[in-house]
Design a protein around this motif. Structure first.
Motif, short mmCIF file in Angstrom:
data_model
loop_
_atom_site.label_atom_id
_atom_site.label_comp_id
_atom_site.label_asym_id
_atom_site.label_seq_id
_atom_site.Cartn_x
_atom_site.Cartn_y
_atom_site.Cartn_z
N VAL A 26 3.19 7.97 -14.96
CA VAL A 26 4.30 7.76 -13.60
C VAL A 26 3.64 8.89 -12.52
N ILE A 27 3.30 10.19 -12.81
CA ILE A 27 2.49 10.14 -11.40
C ILE A 27 1.29 9.39 -10.51
N CYS A 28 1.07 8.78 -11.09
CA CYS A 28 -0.49 8.01 -10.60
C CYS A 28 0.57 6.34 -10.08
N GLY A 29 1.74 6.15 -10.15
CA GLY A 29 2.51 5.52 -9.74
C GLY A 29 3.40 5.88 -8.50
N ILE A 30 4.21 7.43 -8.50
CA ILE A 30 4.52 8.09 -7.73
C ILE A 30 3.04 8.39 -6.25
N SER A 31 2.07 8.98 -6.57
CA SER A 31 1.13 9.17 -5.36
C SER A 31 0.80 8.03 -4.68
N HIS A 32 1.02 6.34 -5.42
CA HIS A 32 0.45 4.95 -5.06
C HIS A 32 2.10 5.22 -3.95
N PHE A 33 2.95 5.05 -4.41
CA PHE A 33 4.09 5.43 -3.56
C PHE A 33 3.77 5.44 -1.93
N LEU A 34 3.05 7.24 -2.15
CA LEU A 34 3.29 7.92 -0.81
C LEU A 34 2.43 7.48 -0.39
N ASN A 35 1.24 7.57 -1.01
CA ASN A 35 -0.01 6.89 0.08
C ASN A 35 0.30 5.02 0.31
N ASP A 36 0.68 4.74 0.07
CA ASP A 36 1.24 3.32 0.88
C ASP A 36 2.44 2.77 1.34
N MET A 37 3.36 3.84 1.17
CA MET A 37 3.78 4.23 2.40
C MET A 37 3.70 4.37 3.47
N ILE A 38 2.92 5.19 3.83
CA ILE A 38 2.21 6.33 4.70
C ILE A 38 0.65 5.29 4.85
N GLN A 39 0.31 3.94 4.60
CA GLN A 39 -0.33 3.32 5.24
C GLN A 39 0.96 2.05 6.22
N SER A 40 1.52 2.06 5.32
CA SER A 40 2.53 0.90 5.88
C SER A 40 3.46 1.16 6.96
N ILE A 41 2.90 2.68 7.41
CA ILE A 41 3.47 2.92 8.88
C ILE A 41 2.95 2.20 9.40
N ILE A 42 1.46 2.31 9.90
CA ILE A 42 1.12 2.18 10.96
C ILE A 42 0.88 0.43 11.64
N PHE A 151 1.01 1.20 -11.65
CA PHE A 151 0.33 1.70 -10.48
C PHE A 151 0.51 0.61 -8.93
N GLN A 152 0.89 -0.43 -9.67
CA GLN A 152 1.17 -1.70 -8.25
C GLN A 152 2.51 -1.59 -7.93
N VAL A 153 3.88 -0.92 -8.98
CA VAL A 153 5.00 -0.80 -9.05
C VAL A 153 5.23 0.31 -7.45
N GLY A 154 4.75 1.33 -7.60
CA GLY A 154 4.63 2.30 -7.02
C GLY A 154 4.37 1.82 -5.54
N GLY A 155 3.25 1.24 -5.75
CA GLY A 155 2.44 0.95 -3.79
C GLY A 155 3.29 -0.19 -3.25
N ASN A 156 3.51 -1.36 -4.41
CA ASN A 156 4.87 -1.99 -3.00
C ASN A 156 5.97 -1.38 -3.21
N GLY A 157 6.83 -0.55 -3.62
CA GLY A 157 7.61 0.24 -3.53
C GLY A 157 7.23 1.39 -1.81
N GLY A 158 6.41 1.19 -1.74
CA GLY A 158 5.77 2.32 -0.26
C GLY A 158 5.96 1.66 0.44
N SER A 159 5.21 0.40 0.37
CA SER A 159 5.14 -0.66 1.30
C SER A 159 6.19 -1.30 1.15
N ALA A 160 8.05 -1.50 0.99
CA ALA A 160 8.27 -1.94 1.81
C ALA A 160 9.12 -0.80 2.39
#
Length: 254
Positions: A26-42, A151-160
């Motif tokens: 879960v922590i990995c998913g949350i970390s991936h969420f925050l990382n990809d959220m920031i990345q998708s801003i650019i 892990f991927q759900v967290g990243g995809n959520g952040g990208s969205a």
């Protein structure tokens, strides 16, 4: 939680080493969420940068190229280094690079400064993903598909969510408001300290309790392995190639 207490917990609880550690996943998913959220801003702020600095589409394309080179193309090299020289706290260090890049991007007034900023943000992502994926696999307890999915759900959520936050924050308040996302980067860095502590304790346990491999891949030739890997690389490359094109197109079209 301190490293010593984590080590003691691992020694006294086999599920922390051989079972699926859902808390870490879960922590990995949350970390991936925050990382990809920031990345998708650019990519989401391209129109703002274009209007403010009167960039050409070629200049915007070069920003994308630099960002993708450091965030994606560089990953195999950072991953290879992470395999040979595991650094438990590389996750937090990578997020510190992202934090630095965000702050530079928020106050950049020159094209070269923007290129440096996005490259630093991208480098943070390239440091994060290989180690985070490895931690996810270690915490899977054999349920690798489930672990990778979390892990991927967290990243995809952040990208969205990233583009939406960019529309709500950066669009009305301007380029300097990008610095507000530094709060998310600092939160992610702190969360990743927890992952780093568990990863370090896990590495120590593996050194003291080596696992016997079953040798399931002994009958598979190197040619077959490299062929399968080449196909995977081609599939992932094609996916992100058209995804990046569509994302950039819609950003300006809409």
């Amino acid at each position: 939680m301190k490293l010593k207490s984590i080590s003691n917990k691992i020694k006294g609880n086999p599920t922390m080493t051989e079972g699926t550690v859902y808390s870490i996943l879960v922590i990995c998913g949350i970390s991936h969420f925050l990382n990809d959220m920031i990345q998708s801003i650019i990519p989401s702020i391209y129109p703002i940068l274009k209007d403010k600095f009167d960039f050409s589409f070629a200049q915007i394309g070069l920003i994308t190229l630099v960002f993708q080179m450091t965030s994606s193309i560089l990953q195999p090299f950072t991953g290879l280094y992470a395999d040979k020289h595991p650094r438990p706290y590389a996750l937090s260090i990578g997020m510190c690079f992202t934090l630095t890049g965000l702050l530079v991007l928020a106050f950049a007034e020159y094209y070269w400064a923007i290129l440096i900023a996005v490259s630093v943000v991208g480098f943070g992502s390239s440091v994060f993903h290989p180690t985070a994926s490895r931690v996810t696999q270690l915490a899977s307890g054999g349920k690798k598909s489930l672990a990778q999915s979390i892990f991927q759900v967290g990243g995809n959520g952040g990208s969205a969510l990233g583009p939406l936050l960019a529309a709500l924050i950066v669009l009305p308040y301007g380029q300097h408001s990008i610095s507000w996302f530094a709060i998310a980067a600092m939160l992610a860095a702190l969360i990743m300290v927890r992952l780093g502590a568990w990863y370090k304790a896990k590495l120590q346990y593996v050194v003291n309790h080596p696992l016997k491999t079953a040798g399931l891949n002994n009958n598979i030739s190197k040619r077959a392995k490299y062929g399968a890997l080449a196909i995977l690389i081609l599939l992932v490359f094609s996916k992100y190639f058209y995804t990046s094109c569509i994302t950039s197109y819609f950003t300006f079209f809409l």
